[in-house]
Design a protein around this motif. Structure first.
Motif: not given
Length: 337
Positions: A274-297
């Protein structure tokens, strides 16, 4: 009440399988693989094995659609003692898996919440907060919990599609450092024997197999599925095909962006992509979404486990209280608690 439709069951199937593995185990599998060819072969073989298993469970689930089917089927076909032993192990391992995934999620989200690394105690409280939150979501009723699962799974699938989108971005130059490409074993790989290839494939398949597991518990919802004889096999089959397709595309994206050799040592691969695609802000957003993915499990296991306890209670193996249901909200209150 038959509240679960085809889309609901498909999302539950995907939710039971796609945990954190797709964001972590690619590194383990790559470390074991001697070449990209073996790496991709392991993911393809894992998908074929999962498809065979899914077709088997789809057939069983459609023939015997009951709540807590993972217990009831073993009890009916073999013996209640066998069902009791197997399901006790599953209940405990599910609880441990839920806790482990919640803790992994807390590690990701704590990086956004705190400027300094959070302590283990703080991470534990964040994980507990996630479990407690979804306890109350499930306590609100099956419609609420399954609807929440659908939303979270759409987010999770969206994340995976973002990773797949990396295939269309400029890739790493790592391919230049390796003579091997998917589908071929050349260069330094010639030093290895056939036994080395087989061993490498087997070890790589271990991590892959864990990533494909979980769909078996879909049959726990049999009695709550609308038209179960049609919906259960379709839901499981569609779900596993979606998972296989997404997994293979994500592996191609990882190798494309990071490079096969670098993949062996890269931690937090999804965030790196995500960071390589969108930069540091992309990594931040993806980390937040990753936590949402955890909640689904977390949510899907809180859906599944109580239904196994319900079936065991109905057979008198667990106390009657575990089959107590709030009819208005359609919630197994004691088992869930």
């Amino acid at each position: 009440r038959k509240q679960l439709k085809l889309f609901d069951l498909t999302m539950i199937t995907i939710g039971l399988v796609i945990g954190m593995g797709i964001f972590r185990t690619a590194t383990d599998s790559a470390q074991a693989a001697l070449s990209p060819g073996i790496y991709f072969a392991a993911w393809i073989a894992g998908g074929i094995i999962a498809l065979c298993g899914a077709l088997t469970y789809a057939e069983i689930g459609s023939r015997f659609p009951v709540t807590g089917g993972y217990y009831k089927i073993f009890a009916e076909c073999y013996h209640p003692s066998v069902a009791f032993a197997i399901n006790c192990i599953i209940l405990i391992s599910n609880a441990a898996s839920l806790a482990g995934v919640a803790l992994i999620g807390s590690e990701y989200i704590s990086q956004l919440l705190f400027s300094q690394p959070a302590s283990d105690v703080v991470k534990a409280f964040i994980a507990m907060g996630a479990v407690i939150t979804f306890y109350f979501v499930n306590l609100a009723g099956l419609r609420m919990s399954s609807g929440t699962q659908n939303v979270l799974m759409i987010i999770k699938i969206g994340m995976v599609l973002v990773l797949v989108g990396a295939l269309f971005f400029p890739g790493a130059d790592a391919a230049a450092g390796s003579d091997a490409l998917p589908g071929g074993i050349v260069g330094t790989a010639r030093e290895y024997t056939t036994i080395d290839y087989i061993k490498s494939f087997g070890i790589a398949l271990i991590a892959v197999s864990f990533t494909y597991g979980g769909y078996q518990q879909t049959i726990n919802f049999g009695d709550e599925v609308h038209e179960p004889r049609k919906t259960i096999p379709r839901g499981i089959f569609i779900g596993i095909l979606v998972i296989i397709s997404l997994y293979l595309l994500v592996q191609m994206a990882y190798v494309h962006i990071i490079g096969f050799e670098q993949l062996k040592t890269t931690k937090g691969i999804a965030a790196v992509v995500a960071e390589k695609m969108f930069g540091p802000s992309g990594k931040t957003i993806f980390t937040l979404l990753l936590f949402m993915a955890v909640l689904a499990y977390v949510n899907v296991l809180l859906l599944s486990n109580p239904r196994v306890m319900y079936a065991m209670s109905k057979d008198g193996i667990l106390p009657k209280a575990f089959s107590r249901k709030d009819e208005k909200r359609d919630v197994l209150t004691v088992s869930l608690t």
